[in-house]
Structure formats: structure tokens, C-alpha cells
Design an enzyme around this catalytic site. Structure first.
Site, PDB file in Angstrom:
ATOM      1  N   SER A   8       0.809  -1.210   0.000  1.00  0.00           N
ATOM      2  CA  SER A   8       0.000   0.000   0.000  1.00  0.00           C
ATOM      3  C   SER A   8       0.845   1.263   0.000  1.00  0.00           C
ATOM      4  CB  SER A   8      -0.928   0.012   1.219  1.00  0.00           C
ATOM      5  OG  SER A   8      -0.173   0.025   2.423  1.00  0.00           O
ATOM      6  N   ASN A  52       6.241   3.337   3.501  1.00  0.00           N
ATOM      7  CA  ASN A  52       6.973   3.478   4.759  1.00  0.00           C
ATOM      8  C   ASN A  52       8.252   2.644   4.761  1.00  0.00           C
ATOM      9  OD1 ASN A  52       4.964   5.159   5.769  1.00  0.00           O
ATOM     10  ND2 ASN A  52       3.969   3.548   6.955  1.00  0.00           N
ATOM     11  N   GLN A 173      -4.258  -7.826   6.119  1.00  0.00           N
ATOM     12  CA  GLN A 173      -5.093  -8.577   5.201  1.00  0.00           C
ATOM     13  C   GLN A 173      -5.361 -10.005   5.684  1.00  0.00           C
ATOM     14  OE1 GLN A 173      -6.684  -6.805   3.549  1.00  0.00           O
ATOM     15  NE2 GLN A 173      -5.785  -5.893   1.724  1.00  0.00           N
ATOM     16  N   ASN A 195       2.944 -10.037  13.406  1.00  0.00           N
ATOM     17  CA  ASN A 195       3.030  -9.675  14.815  1.00  0.00           C
ATOM     18  C   ASN A 195       2.461 -10.828  15.634  1.00  0.00           C
ATOM     19  OD1 ASN A 195       0.185  -9.389  14.919  1.00  0.00           O
ATOM     20  ND2 ASN A 195       0.297  -7.198  14.475  1.00  0.00           N
ATOM     21  N   LEU A 224       6.992  -8.855  18.854  1.00  0.00           N
ATOM     22  CA  LEU A 224       6.336  -9.003  20.157  1.00  0.00           C
ATOM     23  C   LEU A 224       6.186  -7.667  20.866  1.00  0.00           C
ATOM     24  CD1 LEU A 224       8.430 -12.107  21.302  1.00  0.00           C
ATOM     25  CD2 LEU A 224       6.201 -12.141  20.159  1.00  0.00           C
ATOM     26  N   GLY A 225       6.075  -6.587  20.105  1.00  0.00           N
ATOM     27  CA  GLY A 225       5.937  -5.265  20.706  1.00  0.00           C
ATOM     28  C   GLY A 225       7.194  -4.857  21.452  1.00  0.00           C
ATOM     29  N   LYS A 227       8.661  -6.231  23.758  1.00  0.00           N
ATOM     30  CA  LYS A 227       9.540  -7.361  24.106  1.00  0.00           C
ATOM     31  C   LYS A 227      10.492  -7.726  22.968  1.00  0.00           C
ATOM     32  CE  LYS A 227       5.926  -9.819  25.121  1.00  0.00           C
ATOM     33  NZ  LYS A 227       5.059 -10.988  25.507  1.00  0.00           N
ATOM     34  N   GLY A 228      10.303  -7.122  21.804  1.00  0.00           N
ATOM     35  CA  GLY A 228      11.212  -7.387  20.695  1.00  0.00           C
ATOM     36  C   GLY A 228      10.612  -8.334  19.681  1.00  0.00           C
ATOM     37  N   ASP A 257       6.856  -1.122  10.072  1.00  0.00           N
ATOM     38  CA  ASP A 257       7.430  -0.889   8.748  1.00  0.00           C
ATOM     39  C   ASP A 257       8.906  -0.501   8.854  1.00  0.00           C
ATOM     40  OD1 ASP A 257       4.820  -1.299   7.900  1.00  0.00           O
ATOM     41  OD2 ASP A 257       4.368   0.841   7.905  1.00  0.00           O
TER      42      ASP A 257
END
Length: 324
Positions: A8, A52, A173, A195, A224-225, A227-228, A257
Site C-alpha cells: 500500500s 513506509n 489482510q 506480529n 512481540l511489541g 519485548k522485541g 514498517d
């Protein structure tokens, strides 16, 4: 390394809600949700997953090849990307539709509710990767990120047929496409990115076991946000990478991104998997500290200092030797 990034290209309309989205949800009335959030701020910024990623690659000195579909309103955005090192010659311009729009509301806990209007993106299915490869002398890696679903499937099938290595990054998606389509996107990928939530959704959608997925891809990278991330494969032990500690928190839009951009820049420079992911995590942290997915900057010395602090001097030296 010739990297084509498909996906996109959009304008982001980013809003801030001072409360908590969860507080507005009533458990026994979720089938009749009708909510309106009075937001404090509105920022209109350049975005879209493929744009991005290519912006981040350009910031790290790598020339990426952006592949996607836009409207005739893309001229200013095109100039911006080209000034930051992105090749946009393979972007398809629709004669009838506007460039995509992403509308996102972020609450005080950084939870988000978003909508995406595809617009010209629906014409991305008309793009042939061979024309890109012919123009630039071949393709070493194709990134297939969230896009028009038919375009994603076409790009994946063409990559398999023509022997282009590809990175599968189905993202948002996954919630829209059925199991058969998702299986077509994943099988044969050199790298699969999801993710933590998408990790489980992919298993549920495809009906494959965790081990079956690992047997169909080279490496499965799960973010993992805070946490890496972790990297799993059928042929190597699980690898975990923790990101550098952020100095402040900005808008999280586009952080994933930036992670992918840093990872791809590492691969382009000949770095190994772990070093490439460390580079990706560092760029993601820099992005997190800035409001907007294409508003961050990379200052070489301070950037390498952060890598050294998080991963050691040897990591900074090795990564620094590959960054232009």
C-alpha cells in the site's frame, strides 16, 4: 541487492483520543457497537506500508524499488520519496481513483482503531513484477506486504514461478483473506513476518500447525511489541532480539514498517539474520520516538551509538561497516 517492495501507498489521517478505547466498549453490547470519539488532534501524513518501508530503506542508504498503485494526486508524495532515495518508476498511476487513505485513532494506552480506503490500490493487481525486473536488471528479493488481496496473490505466484525470493508480510489482510488465499501467500516464502496476534490468526486461518508453517518458509519472524521479536525456522534454534530502550514514545504507526526496512537494509548489506534484525529493531525504536511513519531521521553516529549500547560494540562496528 535489488529489493522490490510491493504494498500500500497511502495518506495517513492520524487522530489522538485522550481516553481509553476499552472503556467505551460494553461487553454484552458488542454486536451493536456505535461509537464516535471526540479526538484532540489530527495529523495528515504520508504513509502506506510499502511507502513506509521504502522510506526507511532510503534513510539507511539503500535504494529500494517501490511497487504499488496510486492516484493522480501522488505527485508531491512521489517527489518526497524520491528525495529520500526511493525509486518510484514502477508505481502505477490510476486515471480514475485517488491514492489510498488510512484513518487511525490512537488512545492514551496506544491502542488503535483504524479504517483503510483502498482507492487506487485496487489496480495494483495489474502490475507485473517481470516489468520491474526487466527495468532494473533482475530482482533479488520481493517484499509482499498488505495490498489489494488479488495483487498480493499475483505477486506471490509470479515470484514463485519466476524464481524471485520473496518476503511474505500479509499484515492486516490476514483478517480479510480466507485460508486458501493465506496459504498461497505463505508457502515458499524466504521470510514470513507477522506480529504476535497475526501469528495466531495465520495458524487459525490456514489450518496449518506451527511446525507445518515452519516447514513451508525459511524463517518466521514474529514481532512481540516492546519485548522485541523472535525468529523461528525448521533448521535453526529460535532467535530472540530485544529492541533498544526508547527515549520517549510517539505515535506507533509505522513502527513495524521501520523494523522491516532496517532488516532489509541489513540483508542488502550482507549482514546475517541476527545483525539485520538488530538494525531493524533500532530503526523501529527511532520511528517509535517520532510522531509519524516518515518523520524520523537517522544520524549515523548517534544511531550506531544506540546499537552499541543495546547490542555491543562489535554489533555497531559490523553494522556500521555496511551503512552508507
Amino acid at each position: 541487492m535489488r529489493i522490490a517492495v510491493t504494498g500500500s501507498i497511502a495518506t495517513d489521517h492520524l487522530m489522538s483520543f485522550p481516553g481509553r478505547i476499552a472503556d467505551q466498549l460494553i461487553a454484552d453490547q458488542l454486536e451493536q457497537v456505535s461509537l464516535s470519539f471526540l479526538v484532540d488532534e489530527l495529523e495528515v501524513r504520508r504513509g502506506g506500508i510499502a511507502a513506509n518501508i521504502t522510506f526507511g530503506l532510503g534513510k539507511l542508504g539503500v535504494t529500494p524499488y517501490l511497487v504499488g498503485a496510486v492516484g493522480e494526486d501522488f505527485d508531491e508524495y512521489r517527489s518526497w520519496l524520491e528525495r529520500h532515495g526511493v525509486d518510484t518508476a514502477s508505481v502505477h498511476v490510476s486515471a480514475t481513483k485517488h491514492t489510498s487513505r488510512f484513518l487511525c485513532t490512537t488512545d492514551q494506552d496506544f491502542n488503535q482503531i483504524a479504517s483503510f480506503y483502498p482507492g487506487a490500490m485496487s489496480e495494483a493487481r495489474e502490475i507485473e513484477l517481470k516489468s520491474v525486473a526487466d527495468r532494473i536488471g533482475g530482482l533479488d528479493l520481493v517484499v509482499i506486504s498488505a495490498n489489494d488481496p488479488d495483487a498480493m496473490i499475483r505477486h506471490t505466484q509470479e515470484s514463485r514461478e519466476r524464481g524471485y525470493k520473496f518476503l511474505a508480510d500479509p499484515g492486516q489482510q490476514l483478517a480479510r483473506m480466507d485460508g486458501e488465499a493465506v496459504r498461497k501467500l505463505v508457502e515458499g516464502a524466504e521470510y514470513l513476518f507477522t506480529n504476535e496476534y497475526e501469528h495466531g490468526l495465520l495458524l487459525e486461518s490456514t489450518g496449518w500447525s506451527h511446525e507445518e508453517v515452519l516447514g513451508k518458509v525459511g524463517s518466521w519472524v514474529t514481532s512481540l511489541g516492546a519485548k522485541g521479536l523472535k525468529v523461528e525456522s525448521a533448521s535453526a534454534p529460535t532467535l530472540e532480539v530485544v529492541p533498544p530502550k526508547e527515549k520517549q514514545k510517539g505515535d506507533p504507526t509505522g513502527v513495524g514498517d521501520a523494523l522491516r526496512a532496517g532488516f532489509l537494509a541489513g540483508l542488502s548489506g550482507g549482514l546475517g539474520l541476527e545483525r539485520s534484525l538488530q538494525l531493524g529493531c533500532t530503526l523501529a525504536t527511532v520511528s517509535l520516538e517520532t510522531d509519524g511513519p516518515q518523520e524520523y531521521d537517522v544520524e549515523r553516529e548517534s544511531f550506531l551509538a544506540r546499537i552499541a549500547e543495546a547490542y555491543g560494540e562489535s554489533a555497531a562496528t559490523e553494522i556500521g561497516s555496511k551503512l552508507r
